[in-house]
Each structure stands twice: as C-alpha cells, then as structure tokens.
Design an enzyme around this catalytic site. Structure first.
Site, PDB file in Angstrom:
ATOM      1  N   ARG A   1     -30.560   5.930   5.243  1.00 57.72           N
ATOM      2  CA  ARG A   1     -30.776   5.503   4.405  1.00 57.72           C
ATOM      3  C   ARG A   1     -29.943   6.219   3.561  1.00 57.72           C
ATOM      4  NH1 ARG A   1     -36.841   6.305   4.101  1.00 57.72           N
ATOM      5  NH2 ARG A   1     -36.728   8.305   5.195  1.00 57.72           N
TER       6      ARG A   1
ATOM      7  N   ARG B   1     -51.531  11.982   3.899  1.00 53.52           N
ATOM      8  CA  ARG B   1     -50.388  12.410   4.840  1.00 53.52           C
ATOM      9  C   ARG B   1     -51.858  13.013   6.264  1.00 53.52           C
ATOM     10  NH1 ARG B   1     -45.170  11.042   2.436  1.00 53.52           N
ATOM     11  NH2 ARG B   1     -44.171  11.353   4.185  1.00 53.52           N
TER      12      ARG B   1
ATOM     13  N   LYS C   1     -41.737   2.288   4.559  1.00 56.01           N
ATOM     14  CA  LYS C   1     -43.206   1.893   3.583  1.00 56.01           C
ATOM     15  C   LYS C   1     -42.572   1.705   1.639  1.00 56.01           C
ATOM     16  CE  LYS C   1     -43.981   7.023   4.422  1.00 56.01           C
ATOM     17  NZ  LYS C   1     -42.871   6.575   5.797  1.00 56.01           N
TER      18      LYS C   1
ATOM     19  N   ARG D   1     -39.930  16.172  10.517  1.00 55.45           N
ATOM     20  CA  ARG D   1     -40.847  15.251   9.988  1.00 55.45           C
ATOM     21  C   ARG D   1     -42.115  14.039  11.145  1.00 55.45           C
ATOM     22  NH1 ARG D   1     -36.825  12.535   6.222  1.00 55.45           N
ATOM     23  NH2 ARG D   1     -38.397  11.173   5.313  1.00 55.45           N
TER      24      ARG D   1
ATOM     25  N   ARG E   1     -30.507  11.761   0.875  1.00 52.92           N
ATOM     26  CA  ARG E   1     -32.168  12.834   1.373  1.00 52.92           C
ATOM     27  C   ARG E   1     -31.427  13.679   1.833  1.00 52.92           C
ATOM     28  NH1 ARG E   1     -37.712   9.499   1.534  1.00 52.92           N
ATOM     29  NH2 ARG E   1     -37.940  11.261   2.470  1.00 52.92           N
TER      30      ARG E   1
END
Ligand code: ADP
Ligand code: AMP
Length: 214
Positions: free
Chosen positions: A127, A88, A13, A171, A160
């Site tokens: 990431r 969400r 995203k 998640r 992160r």
C-alpha cells in the site's frame, strides 16, 4: 444510511469507503485517518496515538470513543455516516450503541469484508498513500499512472510506518483477538452484510452497493 466497514487491516475498507460515500452522499469517518492527521499536525492526541499505532496496537478505547462521539455530532452526520475502522472492540461497539440510542439513531448495516491472511499482508505491505491528500494506491493491484506520484493531486506517495510485514502481522493478530468477535456481535443483531473482499476492487464495490440497496 448509517453503516460500519468491518474487516482486517488491508481488507479494502478505505478503498471501498470512497465508492460507498459517493453513492450514498454520507461522510467517511476513518479513525485511522483521524489519528494520522493528528500525528502529522503534532497534536497531543496524535502524540498519544502514535505510541500505540507504531507498534500495531489499538489506541485506548476511551480516547477513541470520545473522538468518534464528537465527530458523529457534526452537522454532516445528520443523514448518515460510514464508519471505517471503528468500532474495533466490543467495548467500542457497546459505547457506540449507547451513544446512538442517546441521540435517537441506530445502525443500518455492518459491512464485513473478508480476505485471507496471506493476501492481507501483500496488500498492506504494497500500500502507498499520497502524502498530501491521503489517496491510497497499491504497487501491484492499484498502481498510480506515474510511479510514486498521486494521480489526483500530484503529491508524493509514501508508505505508512505501520505497513511493514512485522507490524501488519501484529495488527492482524490484534484484529483476530479484539475485533473479530464483532462479527458475531453484529450477526446476532441481524445487520451484517458479508462481502468477499478477494475479488477485484470494482467487483467488491458492486457487491457492496447491491447488498446495501436491497
Ligand atoms: P484497509 O482500509 O482495510 O486497511 P485499504 O483499502 O487501504 O485497506 O487497502 C489495502 C491495500 O490493498 C491498498 O493498497 C489497496 O489499493 C489494495 N486493495 C484494496 N482492495 C483491493 C482489492 N479488492 N484487490 C486488490 N487490491 C486491493
Ligand atoms: P487503520 O487506518 O484503520 O488501519 O488504523 C491504523 C491504526 O490506528 C490501528 O492499528 C490502531 O493503532 C489505530 N486505530 C484506528 N482505529 C482504531 C480504533 N477504533 N480503536 C483503536 N485504535 C484504532
């Protein structure tokens, strides 16, 4: 254009948002980025959000909805916006719809990016983000020119805190339970655009732009 980017964690995203906002000259509003900025600055909102984010849980709806409403009232949203990571939950989607109605606006598109679970975990765990400017990279799929250093600003690349395998799995479960029902919600409204997020980054961007230009 008023649009939403919908998809599980690691679907791409944020990566796709960069291209879309340039193409349509609209602001990119990522609730995750806003929370992370508040955590970095040590604000009361950041302290509250961190309790949930570190565990891979959702920040409470009321807090998140107020934040987005304030942001959407800013001048730069007059001609459109791209929401990333919001709504969400069905509660958030209903609140957004009511709010937009109140200010005489409506959504044009919901871009739904799909990616298989195994790939999502690989993407999120690999990431890396620039500590300074927030630019995202991937250790295998989207490498910086120099390892550990941001191409754009020379900042240090960090991982992160919620991108560990265990938290990413949490998640993804939260996404399945609380966010996935939004696919049906927006399909019924006739504004969903389904995108295969497993293709290379540039191809996914092309597919999205082509669908939005139709
Ligand atoms: P999201 O915002 O949905 O959580 P990101 O845009 O941050 O996801 O992407 C997650 C990771 O996957 C990043 O490291 C990014 O560089 C990488 N990535 C994004 N899209 C693709 C793609 N189409 N193919 C391979 N890697 C991708
Ligand atoms: P993201 O950057 O979109 O991956 O979001 C990171 C984390 O921020 C999520 O795991 C949640 O804890 C929190 N968050 C972001 N957006 C929302 C939202 N719309 N509702 C609740 N929590 C959110």
């Amino acid at each position: 254009m008023r649009a939403i980017l919908l998809g599980p964690p690691g679907a791409g995203k944020g990566t796709q948002a960069e291209t879309i906002v340039k193409e349509f000259s609209i602001p990119h509003i990522s609730t995750g980025d806003i929370f992370r900025k508040n955590i970095k600055e040590g604000t009361p909102l950041g302290k509250k959000a961190m309790e949930y984010m570190d565990q891979g849980k959702l920040v409470p709806d009321d807090l998140t909805v107020e934040l987005v409403k304030d942001r959407l009232l800013k001048d730069d949203c007059k001609n459109g916006f791209l929401l990333d990571g919001f709504p969400r939950t069905i509660y958030q989607a209903d609140a957004l719809e009511d709010f937009l109605k109140e200010i005489g606006q409506s959504l044009d598109y919901v871009i739904n990016i799909s990616v298989r679970k195994e790939l999502l975990i690989e993407r999120a765990v690999g990431r890396r983000l620039c500590k300074n400017c927030g630019q995202a990279y991937h250790m295998s799929f989207n490498k910086p020119l120099k390892e550990g250093v941001c191409d754009k600003c020379g900042g240090e690349l960090i991982q992160r805190k919620d991108d560990t395998k265990e938290t990413v799995e949490n998640r993804i479960n939260v996404y399945r339970e609380q966010t996935e029902p939004l696919i049906d919600y927006y399909t019924k409204k006739g504004i969903i655009v389904n995108i295969d997020g497993e293709k290379p980054i540039a191809q996914v961007s092309q597919d999205i732009i082509a669908a939005l230009r139709k």
